[in-house]
Design a protein around this motif. Structure first.
Motif, PDB file in Angstrom:
ATOM      1  N   MET A  99      27.470  39.099  54.104  1.00 18.94           N
ATOM      2  CA  MET A  99      28.333  39.062  55.289  1.00 18.94           C
ATOM      3  C   MET A  99      28.168  40.328  56.134  1.00 18.94           C
ATOM      4  SD  MET A  99      31.757  37.542  53.425  1.00 18.94           S
ATOM      5  CE  MET A  99      31.499  38.456  51.886  1.00 18.94           C
ATOM      6  N   GLU A 100      28.174  41.467  55.480  1.00 18.32           N
ATOM      7  CA  GLU A 100      28.029  42.737  56.194  1.00 18.32           C
ATOM      8  C   GLU A 100      26.625  42.891  56.769  1.00 18.32           C
ATOM      9  OE1 GLU A 100      29.012  47.492  55.597  1.00 18.32           O
ATOM     10  OE2 GLU A 100      28.954  46.170  53.857  1.00 18.32           O
ATOM     11  N   ALA A 101      25.613  42.510  55.986  1.00 16.24           N
ATOM     12  CA  ALA A 101      24.232  42.653  56.451  1.00 16.24           C
ATOM     13  C   ALA A 101      23.966  41.788  57.677  1.00 16.24           C
ATOM     14  CB  ALA A 101      23.264  42.301  55.326  1.00 16.24           C
ATOM     15  N   ALA A 102      24.446  40.546  57.663  1.00 18.24           N
ATOM     16  CA  ALA A 102      24.251  39.664  58.814  1.00 18.24           C
ATOM     17  C   ALA A 102      24.984  40.195  60.034  1.00 18.24           C
ATOM     18  CB  ALA A 102      24.737  38.255  58.479  1.00 18.24           C
ATOM     19  N   SER A 103      26.181  40.700  59.833  1.00 16.34           N
ATOM     20  CA  SER A 103      26.950  41.283  60.938  1.00 16.34           C
ATOM     21  C   SER A 103      26.258  42.525  61.482  1.00 16.34           C
ATOM     22  CB  SER A 103      28.367  41.632  60.459  1.00 16.34           C
ATOM     23  OG  SER A 103      29.057  40.498  59.992  1.00 16.34           O
TER      24      SER A 103
END
Length: 213
Positions: A99-103
């Motif tokens: 989730m953080e990496a995609a964001s």
């Protein structure tokens, strides 16, 4: 597969044979015959053109584990970046890992990122979420992510990701998977991010083109 065309200078530049794309309603409508200026384009180019037209932003959900591997983090970052570069809004669960990496990738590309958080505190979102939404409904927010997204792309994951995949399929959304994401009937396994983008373009554009006799 139906050929897609761009018509230079036209108000509705994205066309198919006998059809014109309406970006405000994200659907095809009937149109006159193609003009001589129409230029055939590949599906990904057509998708980029569709997303550049005036109309609502299109949300794509990126799902995956909080405890992601280094490869999953790298893939999710690339995926988020490429989705944002095309013009999509990137929707995630707003926390860590995939989730953080995609964001992060989407944010680096100047895109809008939405985080649908399970808890009641919007400040729990990772630093790359533009719009944190605290749902307060716990794991049930997985269903909200699936329903709110036009399509889902899973990067790795376990049971939690599998529930989101299942919700997406139940809601008749295109579901694509990358890496070691759980397999499910109806979800399309992709070789890499480029393959996922091309499959996404095909699912979002070709499936709605009217058939012309």
């Amino acid at each position: 597969m139906t050929k897609l065309y761009l018509v230079p200078g036209a108000n509705g530049p994205l066309r198919a044979d006998g059809a014109q794309f309406d970006a405000r309603r994200w659907r095809w409508g009937e149109a006159a015959a193609l003009p001589e200026t129409a230029q055939a384009v590949d599906t990904l180019t057509a998708l980029r053109a569709a997303l550049a037209l005036p109309g609502p932003r299109v949300p794509i959900g990126v799902i995956g584990p909080r405890e992601a591997s280094a490869q999953e983090v790298a893939t999710a970052f690339e995926l988020g970046r490429e989705l944002a570069a095309l013009g999509f809004v990137v929707v995630t669960g707003g926390l860590t890992g995939v989730m953080e990496a995609a964001s992060h990738g989407a944010s680096d590309a100047g895109g809008l990122t939405v985080g649908l958080l399970p808890g009641e505190d919007w400040r729990a979102a990772n630093a790359f979420v533009s719009l944190p939404l605290a749902t307060g409904i716990g794991k049930a927010r997985n269903a909200v992510i699936a329903q709110a997204s036009r399509a889902l792309v899973a990067v790795g994951g376990g049971y939690g990701t599998l529930t989101e995949i299942a919700y997406g399929l139940h809601f008749d959304k295109p579901v694509l998977t990358l890496g070691a994401a759980p397999a499910a009937d109806g979800a399309e396994a992709c070789a890499n991010v480029r393959d996922a983008l091309e499959r996404l373009a095909t699912r979002l554009l070709h499936g709605a083109v009217p058939q012309v006799s």
